[in-house]
Motif scaffolding. Sequence first.
Motif, PDB file in Angstrom:
ATOM      1  N   TYR A  25     -22.819  44.838 -11.110  1.00 51.17           N
ATOM      2  CA  TYR A  25     -23.546  43.698 -11.672  1.00 51.17           C
ATOM      3  C   TYR A  25     -24.522  43.124 -10.640  1.00 51.17           C
ATOM      4  O   TYR A  25     -25.719  42.967 -10.898  1.00 51.17           O
ATOM      5  CB  TYR A  25     -22.530  42.625 -12.094  1.00 51.17           C
ATOM      6  CG  TYR A  25     -23.130  41.467 -12.864  1.00 51.17           C
ATOM      7  CD1 TYR A  25     -23.104  41.452 -14.251  1.00 51.17           C
ATOM      8  CD2 TYR A  25     -23.707  40.380 -12.209  1.00 51.17           C
ATOM      9  CE1 TYR A  25     -23.642  40.389 -14.967  1.00 51.17           C
ATOM     10  CE2 TYR A  25     -24.243  39.314 -12.919  1.00 51.17           C
ATOM     11  CZ  TYR A  25     -24.205  39.321 -14.292  1.00 51.17           C
ATOM     12  OH  TYR A  25     -24.743  38.281 -14.998  1.00 51.17           O
ATOM     13  N   LEU A  26     -23.996  42.819  -9.463  1.00 54.11           N
ATOM     14  CA  LEU A  26     -24.845  42.197  -8.444  1.00 54.11           C
ATOM     15  C   LEU A  26     -25.988  43.133  -8.057  1.00 54.11           C
ATOM     16  O   LEU A  26     -27.143  42.702  -7.921  1.00 54.11           O
ATOM     17  CB  LEU A  26     -24.005  41.807  -7.226  1.00 54.11           C
ATOM     18  CG  LEU A  26     -22.905  40.770  -7.485  1.00 54.11           C
ATOM     19  CD1 LEU A  26     -22.091  40.506  -6.209  1.00 54.11           C
ATOM     20  CD2 LEU A  26     -23.475  39.451  -8.012  1.00 54.11           C
ATOM     21  N   ALA A  35     -31.634  44.677  -8.094  1.00 54.30           N
ATOM     22  CA  ALA A  35     -32.719  45.631  -8.368  1.00 54.30           C
ATOM     23  C   ALA A  35     -33.756  45.026  -9.320  1.00 54.30           C
ATOM     24  O   ALA A  35     -34.896  45.480  -9.370  1.00 54.30           O
ATOM     25  CB  ALA A  35     -32.141  46.912  -8.954  1.00 54.30           C
ATOM     26  N   HIS A  36     -33.342  44.009 -10.062  1.00 51.44           N
ATOM     27  CA  HIS A  36     -34.284  43.319 -10.945  1.00 51.44           C
ATOM     28  C   HIS A  36     -34.776  42.011 -10.326  1.00 51.44           C
ATOM     29  O   HIS A  36     -35.039  41.032 -11.019  1.00 51.44           O
ATOM     30  CB  HIS A  36     -33.641  43.044 -12.310  1.00 51.44           C
ATOM     31  CG  HIS A  36     -33.534  44.276 -13.147  1.00 51.44           C
ATOM     32  ND1 HIS A  36     -32.543  45.217 -12.982  1.00 51.44           N
ATOM     33  CD2 HIS A  36     -34.314  44.756 -14.148  1.00 51.44           C
ATOM     34  CE1 HIS A  36     -32.711  46.207 -13.836  1.00 51.44           C
ATOM     35  NE2 HIS A  36     -33.780  45.956 -14.558  1.00 51.44           N
ATOM     36  N   GLY A  37     -34.882  42.008  -9.019  1.00 47.25           N
ATOM     37  CA  GLY A  37     -35.550  40.897  -8.326  1.00 47.25           C
ATOM     38  C   GLY A  37     -34.704  39.668  -8.071  1.00 47.25           C
ATOM     39  O   GLY A  37     -35.231  38.620  -7.690  1.00 47.25           O
ATOM     40  N   HIS A  38     -33.365  39.748  -8.284  1.00 46.08           N
ATOM     41  CA  HIS A  38     -32.519  38.575  -8.054  1.00 46.08           C
ATOM     42  C   HIS A  38     -31.983  38.567  -6.622  1.00 46.08           C
ATOM     43  O   HIS A  38     -31.696  39.613  -6.056  1.00 46.08           O
ATOM     44  CB  HIS A  38     -31.326  38.565  -9.012  1.00 46.08           C
ATOM     45  CG  HIS A  38     -31.700  38.372 -10.447  1.00 46.08           C
ATOM     46  ND1 HIS A  38     -32.450  39.280 -11.155  1.00 46.08           N
ATOM     47  CD2 HIS A  38     -31.424  37.363 -11.311  1.00 46.08           C
ATOM     48  CE1 HIS A  38     -32.621  38.843 -12.396  1.00 46.08           C
ATOM     49  NE2 HIS A  38     -32.010  37.678 -12.520  1.00 46.08           N
ATOM     50  N   THR A  57     -36.388  32.008  -7.616  1.00 45.11           N
ATOM     51  CA  THR A  57     -36.207  31.639  -9.017  1.00 45.11           C
ATOM     52  C   THR A  57     -35.295  32.612  -9.775  1.00 45.11           C
ATOM     53  O   THR A  57     -35.032  32.424 -10.951  1.00 45.11           O
ATOM     54  CB  THR A  57     -37.567  31.586  -9.735  1.00 45.11           C
ATOM     55  OG1 THR A  57     -38.215  32.851  -9.530  1.00 45.11           O
ATOM     56  CG2 THR A  57     -38.440  30.465  -9.196  1.00 45.11           C
ATOM     57  N   ARG A  58     -34.878  33.692  -9.086  1.00 42.69           N
ATOM     58  CA  ARG A  58     -33.937  34.636  -9.718  1.00 42.69           C
ATOM     59  C   ARG A  58     -32.713  34.759  -8.824  1.00 42.69           C
ATOM     60  O   ARG A  58     -32.801  35.227  -7.681  1.00 42.69           O
ATOM     61  CB  ARG A  58     -34.586  36.019  -9.862  1.00 42.69           C
ATOM     62  CG  ARG A  58     -35.700  36.045 -10.863  1.00 42.69           C
ATOM     63  CD  ARG A  58     -36.340  37.418 -10.906  1.00 42.69           C
ATOM     64  NE  ARG A  58     -37.354  37.432 -11.941  1.00 42.69           N
ATOM     65  CZ  ARG A  58     -37.522  38.402 -12.821  1.00 42.69           C
ATOM     66  NH1 ARG A  58     -36.760  39.485 -12.772  1.00 42.69           N
ATOM     67  NH2 ARG A  58     -38.465  38.337 -13.735  1.00 42.69           N
ATOM     68  N   ILE A  59     -31.591  34.361  -9.381  1.00 43.04           N
ATOM     69  CA  ILE A  59     -30.357  34.277  -8.589  1.00 43.04           C
ATOM     70  C   ILE A  59     -29.254  35.035  -9.318  1.00 43.04           C
ATOM     71  O   ILE A  59     -29.184  35.007 -10.550  1.00 43.04           O
ATOM     72  CB  ILE A  59     -29.895  32.801  -8.492  1.00 43.04           C
ATOM     73  CG1 ILE A  59     -30.985  31.890  -7.919  1.00 43.04           C
ATOM     74  CG2 ILE A  59     -28.598  32.662  -7.732  1.00 43.04           C
ATOM     75  CD1 ILE A  59     -31.254  32.094  -6.458  1.00 43.04           C
ATOM     76  N   ALA A  88     -33.192  41.908 -22.562  1.00 42.40           N
ATOM     77  CA  ALA A  88     -33.410  43.320 -22.205  1.00 42.40           C
ATOM     78  C   ALA A  88     -32.496  43.714 -21.044  1.00 42.40           C
ATOM     79  O   ALA A  88     -31.889  44.793 -21.056  1.00 42.40           O
ATOM     80  CB  ALA A  88     -34.881  43.541 -21.845  1.00 42.40           C
ATOM     81  N   MET A  89     -32.352  42.812 -20.070  1.00 39.01           N
ATOM     82  CA  MET A  89     -31.498  43.147 -18.917  1.00 39.01           C
ATOM     83  C   MET A  89     -30.023  43.198 -19.315  1.00 39.01           C
ATOM     84  O   MET A  89     -29.289  44.089 -18.879  1.00 39.01           O
ATOM     85  CB  MET A  89     -31.712  42.133 -17.784  1.00 39.01           C
ATOM     86  CG  MET A  89     -33.026  42.343 -17.043  1.00 39.01           C
ATOM     87  SD  MET A  89     -33.181  41.340 -15.541  1.00 39.01           S
ATOM     88  CE  MET A  89     -33.402  39.709 -16.208  1.00 39.01           C
TER      89      MET A  89
END
Length: 585
Positions: A10-11, A16-19, A58-60, A102-103
């Motif tokens: 998950y993490l 990988a999606h910018g978090h 802004t992505r955590i 989508a994610m």
Amino acid sequence: MKAIEIRNKYLNFFKAHGHQIIPSAPLIPENDPSVLFTTAGMQPLVPYLLGEKHPEGTRITDFQKCLRTNDIDEVGDNRHLTYFEMLGNWSLGDYFKEEAIAMSFEFLTKELGIPVEKLSVTCFAGDEDAPRDNLTAECWKKAGIPEERIYFYGKDDNWWIAGEEGPCGPDTEMFYDTGKEPCGPDCQPSCDCGKYVEIWNNVFMEYYKSKKDGYTKLKQHNVDTGLGLERMTMLLQGKKTPFDTELFEPVMKRLEELAKVDSIESRRIVAEHLRASMMVIADGGKPSNIDRGYVLRKLIRRMARHLNKLQIDLSELSNLIDLNIDTLKEMYPELVSHRDEIKQVIIEEKDKFMKTLVNGEKEFAKAIQKAKQENKNVIDGQTIFKLYETYGFPPEITADLAEEQGFKIDTSEFETLFKEHQEKSRMGSEQKFKGGLAEQNEVTTAYHTATHLLNAALKKVVGKDVHQKGSNITVERMRFDFSCDHKLSEEEKQQVEDLVNEWIRQEIPVTVQEMKKEDAIKSGAECMFIEKYPDIVTVYSIGDFSKELCGGPHVKNTGELGKFKIKKEEASSAGVRRIKAILEK
Ligand code: SER
């Protein structure tokens, strides 16, 4: 897939999606005495959901340790847990519905390999506060969920808010089809039959609800998601309960070997409460008689009682703790570094409980005696409730004990009292969650009475010239400011503390009277700002040593207060000293 692998997947997926991955906040919220425990991943992030800049962007994403105790009495069935881990990803004014969905879809189907046929989703149906969430449904369709598995429900199901006020919004929930037969033609995700299990929640937080202004739009739109790790682990492993996964299995097995009585319910309670207590202690929790300390106390006592019920020697606790640490150490290294403390706290609390148990049994014997005298063969609900509340006796134990003596118990009266009590604690935790203090709850009421006792004790020990200059109460402690020209000596402090405790020990009733303000003053009642009071005032008296004009509320008897302890005495301003004190048991 093991729980830790799901967590890591998950993490890494969200990374990988910018978090940015942030660490779990502690179970005990930092610098916030008004909140009991962290109950959701979004809780430590509230300031950022409201617009404050998060240092990580802004992505955590994170895993969050959570404790929810509203349903503590349900633990023992096949699904309820008090402690659980919530995986979450957040958009703080960044992406919104399309990208979030989508994610989620990609993670569930590609990373976890869940077949699309197993998934159903729900969306907000719309009402006078917010429109129907058609966009969310469209996004699900685009992702690959067929229309017949997209459901729309109202606020009860598809709206998320913590407590009564705060950031909130419509949510979309993902459900896993366990493959069970539908319970009827209307069987759908909102149904409780167990066919559909909720696995993930995406909240589209774009509103703020306040009691005063109702719903207003937030400065920024956010996404708050929560995926329960234990439940996902159970489903992916094809297990029927979380207790069958590697998170609980070793302890469950050991309990089965040790137990002389076969009760799966008791084994689950022991395993669950042991894990939860260990997590709370590792984050600094200590048992006490108030608030979070009380929750921890209840967890440990309930566990000890069920060990008893299983007829497992309580000296096994230390080994069970070691086994649990071994099981969970990879996920929670803090358990290893706090091993000694965990053992010490749990074992000490268990010892205290064993003593209470003896007292509870005495109380029970009295109740039997009374029933016999009254020629009754039923133990009334009040007694069962008292045994439950004060001595931690569950009604089923009272029932067992009663049966041995040829008595029945009045469960319906108990149920009523118990429901009232549950409702109160539920309201209490909701209120606490939103950060506001229920000003007149039981704890603050006790502190309020303690303030009067302290005031009176200071007058006796330090001198008649001591007057109250201020006071402040939280659920954690009391603060009392008073006129005094010197730092209290150790001896004075001790005498004050002893005197207050002596009054508590004497179980003195607290009485209240209404009278004219001038009569009250004439009778010697104390008051801080005379002009603040109306012409008719209430006066609270305790014994012959304390009489104060006061709006209340107070406890009925000083015996309800627990142990009074002065934590600190310091200067407040010129000629004014300040005492911080707590009540504990
Ligand atoms: N706050 C939401 C929940 O607790 C989503 O994380 O379910």
